[in-house]
Write an enzyme that holds these catalytic residues in place. Structure first.
Site, PDB file in Angstrom:
ATOM      1  CE  LYS A  96      -3.880  -2.187   2.441  1.00  0.00           C
ATOM      2  NZ  LYS A  96      -4.805  -2.014   3.583  1.00  0.00           N
TER       3      LYS A  96
ATOM      4  CE1 TYR B 192      -9.192  -2.680   0.637  1.00  0.00           C
ATOM      5  CE2 TYR B 192      -8.516  -0.642  -0.427  1.00  0.00           C
ATOM      6  CZ  TYR B 192      -8.205  -1.768   0.333  1.00  0.00           C
ATOM      7  OH  TYR B 192      -6.916  -1.961   0.781  1.00  0.00           O
TER       8      TYR B 192
ATOM      9  CG  ASN C  24      -3.454  -2.522   7.011  1.00  0.00           C
ATOM     10  OD1 ASN C  24      -3.312  -2.083   5.870  1.00  0.00           O
ATOM     11  ND2 ASN C  24      -4.494  -3.247   7.373  1.00  0.00           N
TER      12      ASN C  24
ATOM     13  CG  HIS D 164      -5.062  -6.066  -0.382  1.00  0.00           C
ATOM     14  ND1 HIS D 164      -6.261  -6.121   0.288  1.00  0.00           N
ATOM     15  CD2 HIS D 164      -5.182  -6.894  -1.459  1.00  0.00           C
ATOM     16  CE1 HIS D 164      -7.082  -6.939  -0.375  1.00  0.00           C
ATOM     17  NE2 HIS D 164      -6.444  -7.412  -1.438  1.00  0.00           N
TER      18      HIS D 164
ATOM     19  CD  GLU E 104      -8.640  -8.833  -3.725  1.00  0.00           C
ATOM     20  OE1 GLU E 104      -7.490  -9.234  -3.465  1.00  0.00           O
ATOM     21  OE2 GLU E 104      -9.487  -8.559  -2.844  1.00  0.00           O
TER      22      GLU E 104
HETATM   23  P1  IDP Z   1      -7.641  -7.026   5.340  1.00  0.00           P
HETATM   24  O1  IDP Z   1      -6.881  -5.943   4.592  1.00  0.00           O
HETATM   25  O2  IDP Z   1      -6.818  -7.601   6.460  1.00  0.00           O
HETATM   26  O3  IDP Z   1      -8.235  -8.063   4.430  1.00  0.00           O
HETATM   27  P2  IDP Z   1     -10.320  -5.878   5.609  1.00  0.00           P
HETATM   28  O4  IDP Z   1     -11.236  -6.142   6.761  1.00  0.00           O
HETATM   29  O5  IDP Z   1     -10.673  -6.475   4.279  1.00  0.00           O
HETATM   30  O6  IDP Z   1      -8.848  -6.307   6.073  1.00  0.00           O
HETATM   31  O7  IDP Z   1     -10.213  -4.305   5.458  1.00  0.00           O
HETATM   32  C1  IDP Z   1      -9.606  -3.722   4.339  1.00  0.00           C
HETATM   33  C2  IDP Z   1      -8.736  -2.576   4.770  1.00  0.00           C
HETATM   34  O8  IDP Z   1      -9.550  -1.554   5.311  1.00  0.00           O
HETATM   35  C3  IDP Z   1      -7.756  -2.927   5.896  1.00  0.00           C
HETATM   36  O9  IDP Z   1      -6.550  -3.484   5.430  1.00  0.00           O
HETATM   37  C4  IDP Z   1      -7.538  -1.587   6.575  1.00  0.00           C
HETATM   38  O10 IDP Z   1      -6.474  -0.855   5.950  1.00  0.00           O
HETATM   39  C5  IDP Z   1      -8.845  -0.870   6.339  1.00  0.00           C
HETATM   40  N1  IDP Z   1      -9.662  -0.895   7.551  1.00  0.00           N
HETATM   41  C6  IDP Z   1     -10.288  -1.969   8.100  1.00  0.00           C
HETATM   42  N2  IDP Z   1     -10.943  -1.620   9.211  1.00  0.00           N
HETATM   43  C7  IDP Z   1     -10.729  -0.287   9.366  1.00  0.00           C
HETATM   44  C8  IDP Z   1     -11.147   0.665  10.353  1.00  0.00           C
HETATM   45  O11 IDP Z   1     -11.866   0.347  11.298  1.00  0.00           O
HETATM   46  N3  IDP Z   1     -10.712   1.961  10.158  1.00  0.00           N
HETATM   47  C9  IDP Z   1      -9.917   2.340   9.100  1.00  0.00           C
HETATM   48  N4  IDP Z   1      -9.503   1.454   8.175  1.00  0.00           N
HETATM   49  C10 IDP Z   1      -9.902   0.177   8.305  1.00  0.00           C
END
Ligand code: IDP
Length: 148
Positions: A9, A49, A112, A115, A126
């Site tokens: 990312k 997303y 984080n 992805h 994807e």
């Molecule tokens: P993943 O990336 O581990 O699959 P997902 O639940 O699919 O997690 O969420 C996608 C992305 O959305 C996450 O990687 C994170 O960057 C972002 N995200 C998830 N939950 C939150 C939140 O509560 N606040 C802000 N960003 C979030």
């Protein structure tokens, strides 16, 4: 052979972690079959997303992923979808174990680092969303017979 979509990312690119992340996947024994550094349009970000469309953080997520270049990849290998998720660690870096990419380098859930597709269905969706068929390279790696 199973394939998955993995993306460094914008925060990971800015922090100079592309090499570290590629290196971890290579050392694990997975095979890189496609990769590109690219900027992401809002249209692509919203499609990628789409499952989070109703979430309160959706706008923030699209803003973030379009804020700078990402490094998009396709990795191939046995159980690579689940294996990549293990290597990434939990979504929130605060919960991600040390030794995982998010555990070692991430601080906040919004930024984080990485992805990775979470299921065979999302991997297929994807990969097709981010790459054209001609961008996926088929080649033999002699090490494959040592990986098991
Ligand atoms: P993943 O990336 O581990 O699959 P997902 O639940 O699919 O997690 O969420 C996608 C992305 O959305 C996450 O990687 C994170 O960057 C972002 N995200 C998830 N939950 C939150 C939140 O509560 N606040 C802000 N960003 C979030």
């Amino acid at each position: 052979m199973e394939k998955t979509f993995v993306m460094v990312k914008p925060d990971g690119v800015q922090r100079g972690l592309i090499g570290e992340i590629v290196s971890r996947f290579e050392k694990k024994g997975y095979q890189l079959v496609a990769a590109k550094l690219m900027t992401v349009s809002r249209e692509l970000a919203e499609k990628h997303y789409a499952e989070h469309k109703e979430k309160p953080f959706f706008g923030e997520l699209v803003d973030f992923i379009t804020s700078g270049p990402v490094f998009a990849m396709v990795w191939q290998g046995q159980n690579v979808i689940a294996g990549a998720r293990q290597m990434m660690g939990k979504t929130n870096p605060a919960d991600a174990a040390p030794g995982t990419i998010r555990g070692d380098f991430g601080i906040s859930v919004g930024m984080n680092i990485i992805h990775g597709s979470d299921s065979p269905e999302s991997a297929e969706r994807e990969i097709n969303l981010w790459f054209g068929e001609q961008e996926l390279i088929t080649y033999d790696k002699t090490i494959n017979k040592w990986i098991g």
